[in-house]
Design a protein around this motif. Structure first.
Motif, PDB file in Angstrom:
ATOM      1  N   ALA A  23       0.812  -1.184  -0.020  1.00  0.00           N
ATOM      2  CA  ALA A  23      -0.039  -0.115   0.075  1.00  0.00           C
ATOM      3  C   ALA A  23       1.095   1.260  -0.135  1.00  0.00           C
ATOM      4  CB  ALA A  23      -0.696   0.225   1.386  1.00  0.00           C
ATOM      5  N   CYS A  24       2.282   1.169   0.158  1.00  0.00           N
ATOM      6  CA  CYS A  24       3.055   2.164   0.303  1.00  0.00           C
ATOM      7  C   CYS A  24       3.174   2.980  -1.061  1.00  0.00           C
ATOM      8  CB  CYS A  24       4.298   1.941   0.724  1.00  0.00           C
ATOM      9  SG  CYS A  24       5.564   3.259   1.011  1.00  0.00           S
ATOM     10  N   THR A  25       2.982   4.325  -1.348  1.00  0.00           N
ATOM     11  CA  THR A  25       2.931   4.828  -2.589  1.00  0.00           C
ATOM     12  C   THR A  25       4.186   5.894  -2.700  1.00  0.00           C
ATOM     13  OG1 THR A  25       1.493   6.391  -1.891  1.00  0.00           O
ATOM     14  CG2 THR A  25       0.559   4.490  -2.879  1.00  0.00           C
ATOM     15  N   SER A  26       4.744   6.119  -1.681  1.00  0.00           N
ATOM     16  CA  SER A  26       5.986   7.004  -1.708  1.00  0.00           C
ATOM     17  C   SER A  26       6.876   6.836  -0.554  1.00  0.00           C
ATOM     18  CB  SER A  26       5.797   8.494  -2.095  1.00  0.00           C
ATOM     19  OG  SER A  26       5.140   9.072  -0.881  1.00  0.00           O
ATOM     20  N   ILE A  27       8.154   7.037  -0.936  1.00  0.00           N
ATOM     21  CA  ILE A  27       8.999   7.329   0.268  1.00  0.00           C
ATOM     22  C   ILE A  27       9.885   8.562   0.120  1.00  0.00           C
ATOM     23  CG2 ILE A  27      11.417   6.071   1.192  1.00  0.00           C
ATOM     24  CD1 ILE A  27      10.278   3.281   0.047  1.00  0.00           C
ATOM     25  N   GLY A  28       9.845   9.449   0.894  1.00  0.00           N
ATOM     26  CA  GLY A  28      10.235  10.888   0.873  1.00  0.00           C
ATOM     27  C   GLY A  28      11.943  10.882   0.832  1.00  0.00           C
ATOM     28  N   SER A  29      12.274  11.913   0.596  1.00  0.00           N
ATOM     29  CA  SER A  29      13.619  12.368   0.835  1.00  0.00           C
ATOM     30  C   SER A  29      14.227  11.663   2.174  1.00  0.00           C
ATOM     31  CB  SER A  29      14.061  13.622   0.517  1.00  0.00           C
ATOM     32  OG  SER A  29      13.842  13.991  -1.128  1.00  0.00           O
ATOM     33  N   TYR A  30      15.491  11.061   2.154  1.00  0.00           N
ATOM     34  CA  TYR A  30      16.063  10.590   3.258  1.00  0.00           C
ATOM     35  C   TYR A  30      15.002   9.660   4.247  1.00  0.00           C
ATOM     36  CZ  TYR A  30      19.900  13.809   2.441  1.00  0.00           C
ATOM     37  OH  TYR A  30      21.022  14.467   1.873  1.00  0.00           O
ATOM     38  N   GLY A  31      14.092   9.248   3.449  1.00  0.00           N
ATOM     39  CA  GLY A  31      13.052   8.310   4.511  1.00  0.00           C
ATOM     40  C   GLY A  31      13.802   7.289   5.143  1.00  0.00           C
ATOM     41  N   PHE A  32      14.729   6.514   4.622  1.00  0.00           N
ATOM     42  CA  PHE A  32      15.596   5.677   5.352  1.00  0.00           C
ATOM     43  C   PHE A  32      16.905   5.977   5.073  1.00  0.00           C
ATOM     44  CE2 PHE A  32      11.575   3.451   4.157  1.00  0.00           C
ATOM     45  CZ  PHE A  32      11.048   2.891   5.510  1.00  0.00           C
ATOM     46  N   GLY A  33      17.368   7.162   5.054  1.00  0.00           N
ATOM     47  CA  GLY A  33      18.686   7.695   4.561  1.00  0.00           C
ATOM     48  C   GLY A  33      19.696   7.283   6.039  1.00  0.00           C
ATOM     49  N   TYR A  34      20.698   7.016   5.809  1.00  0.00           N
ATOM     50  CA  TYR A  34      21.770   6.799   6.923  1.00  0.00           C
ATOM     51  C   TYR A  34      21.178   5.550   7.831  1.00  0.00           C
ATOM     52  CZ  TYR A  34      24.371  10.564   5.003  1.00  0.00           C
ATOM     53  OH  TYR A  34      24.848  11.675   4.257  1.00  0.00           O
ATOM     54  N   CYS A  35      20.484   4.488   7.540  1.00  0.00           N
ATOM     55  CA  CYS A  35      20.241   3.553   8.201  1.00  0.00           C
ATOM     56  C   CYS A  35      21.345   2.251   7.875  1.00  0.00           C
ATOM     57  CB  CYS A  35      18.702   2.986   7.765  1.00  0.00           C
ATOM     58  SG  CYS A  35      17.430   4.198   8.433  1.00  0.00           S
ATOM     59  N   TYR A  36      22.190   2.508   8.344  1.00  0.00           N
ATOM     60  CA  TYR A  36      23.585   1.959   7.965  1.00  0.00           C
ATOM     61  C   TYR A  36      23.292   0.218   7.882  1.00  0.00           C
ATOM     62  CZ  TYR A  36      26.057   6.066   8.940  1.00  0.00           C
ATOM     63  OH  TYR A  36      26.659   7.405   9.100  1.00  0.00           O
ATOM     64  N   TYR A  37      22.548  -0.252   8.504  1.00  0.00           N
ATOM     65  CA  TYR A  37      22.321  -1.645   8.516  1.00  0.00           C
ATOM     66  C   TYR A  37      21.295  -2.303   7.876  1.00  0.00           C
ATOM     67  CZ  TYR A  37      26.001  -1.661  12.006  1.00  0.00           C
ATOM     68  OH  TYR A  37      27.634  -1.487  12.574  1.00  0.00           O
ATOM     69  N   LEU A  38      20.201  -1.365   7.291  1.00  0.00           N
ATOM     70  CA  LEU A  38      19.089  -1.664   6.580  1.00  0.00           C
ATOM     71  C   LEU A  38      19.300  -2.426   5.578  1.00  0.00           C
ATOM     72  CD1 LEU A  38      15.945  -1.270   7.253  1.00  0.00           C
ATOM     73  CD2 LEU A  38      16.083   0.776   5.993  1.00  0.00           C
ATOM     74  N   HIS A  39      18.332  -3.394   5.369  1.00  0.00           N
ATOM     75  CA  HIS A  39      18.166  -4.300   4.112  1.00  0.00           C
ATOM     76  C   HIS A  39      16.580  -4.245   3.714  1.00  0.00           C
ATOM     77  CE1 HIS A  39      21.946  -6.888   4.989  1.00  0.00           C
ATOM     78  NE2 HIS A  39      22.330  -5.676   4.932  1.00  0.00           N
ATOM     79  N   PRO A  40      16.005  -3.135   3.010  1.00  0.00           N
ATOM     80  CA  PRO A  40      14.584  -3.054   2.767  1.00  0.00           C
ATOM     81  C   PRO A  40      14.360  -4.314   1.884  1.00  0.00           C
ATOM     82  CG  PRO A  40      15.776  -1.546   1.299  1.00  0.00           C
ATOM     83  CD  PRO A  40      16.680  -1.936   2.098  1.00  0.00           C
ATOM     84  N   VAL A  41      12.876  -4.668   2.386  1.00  0.00           N
ATOM     85  CA  VAL A  41      12.154  -5.709   1.365  1.00  0.00           C
ATOM     86  C   VAL A  41      10.938  -4.763   0.979  1.00  0.00           C
ATOM     87  CG1 VAL A  41      11.009  -7.852   1.657  1.00  0.00           C
ATOM     88  CG2 VAL A  41      13.274  -7.640   2.719  1.00  0.00           C
ATOM     89  N   PHE A  42      10.646  -5.195  -0.176  1.00  0.00           N
ATOM     90  CA  PHE A  42       9.332  -4.575  -0.804  1.00  0.00           C
ATOM     91  C   PHE A  42       8.185  -5.648  -1.119  1.00  0.00           C
ATOM     92  CE2 PHE A  42      12.899  -1.760  -1.554  1.00  0.00           C
ATOM     93  CZ  PHE A  42      12.477  -0.313  -1.543  1.00  0.00           C
ATOM     94  N   GLU A  43       7.102  -5.433  -0.498  1.00  0.00           N
ATOM     95  CA  GLU A  43       6.005  -6.586  -0.940  1.00  0.00           C
ATOM     96  C   GLU A  43       5.426  -6.180  -2.290  1.00  0.00           C
ATOM     97  OE1 GLU A  43       2.591  -5.712   1.623  1.00  0.00           O
ATOM     98  OE2 GLU A  43       3.480  -6.951   3.428  1.00  0.00           O
TER      99      GLU A  43
END
Length: 173
Positions: A23-43
């Motif tokens: 349902a997510c339609t947008s991710i803003g600037s720096y939405g997850f910026g500098y999350c050093y260990y993050l591995h995003p997964v997209f449904e």
């Protein structure tokens, strides 16, 4: 929507995975910026997902190699700096409907293509604009460009020291 700076600078090694819902339609600037260990997964989802500059910059900067599968989402543009300095990003499965890749989008993704050495830009992409889109991807050895590509900017593959082969699927006249 994930707003600008929503998870900005979440540098804990415990924040290493997140699922972006369909349902997510947008991710803003720096939405997850500098999350050093993050591995995003997209449904999987049928709605268009809009990414912005620096949406995932420095994700996967520390930690281990990871890939991102965007093939089940409609994304028309990977904007400037979107995955900038995601050091351990090993590759992307490209999204549906992609037409442009911005400058610095994958710059300093040192391990991009470390497993295969190759990247195949999908058909439909017409522009790799601005500069340094894949610069400093140190394991990149081969690139295939689509027949639809009409704009390839300066320094796109700057300092890709192992890059030996660039192929185009555009038919010769």
């Amino acid at each position: 929507a994930v707003g600008s700076y929503a998870f900005y600078y979440c540098t804990s090694s415990n924040f290493n995975s997140i699922t972006i819902p369909a349902a997510c339609t947008s991710i803003g600037s720096y939405g997850f910026g500098y999350c050093y260990y993050l591995h995003p997964v997209f449904e999987s989802g049928s709605s268009t997902l809009t990414l912005n500059t620096y949406s995932f910059c420095y994700c996967g900067y520390n930690g281990s190699a990871f890939t991102i599968d965007l093939s089940t989402r409609k994304i028309t543009s990977i904007p400037n700096y979107c995955f900038y300095y995601c050091r351990y990003l090993n590759g992307i499965t490209w999204p549906q409907g992609l037409t442009s890749i911005g400058g610095y989008a994958f710059r300093y993704c040192f391990y991009y293509a470390a497993s295969t050495g190759t990247v195949e830009i999908p058909e439909g992409v017409t522009s790799i604009s601005s500069t340094y889109a894949f610069a400093n991807c140190l394991y990149l050895t081969a690139v295939t460009l689509p027949s639809t590509l009409t704009n390839l900017n300066n320094y796109t593959f700057y300092y890709c020291t192992r890059l030996a082969t660039i192929t185009s699927t555009r038919p010769t006249a």
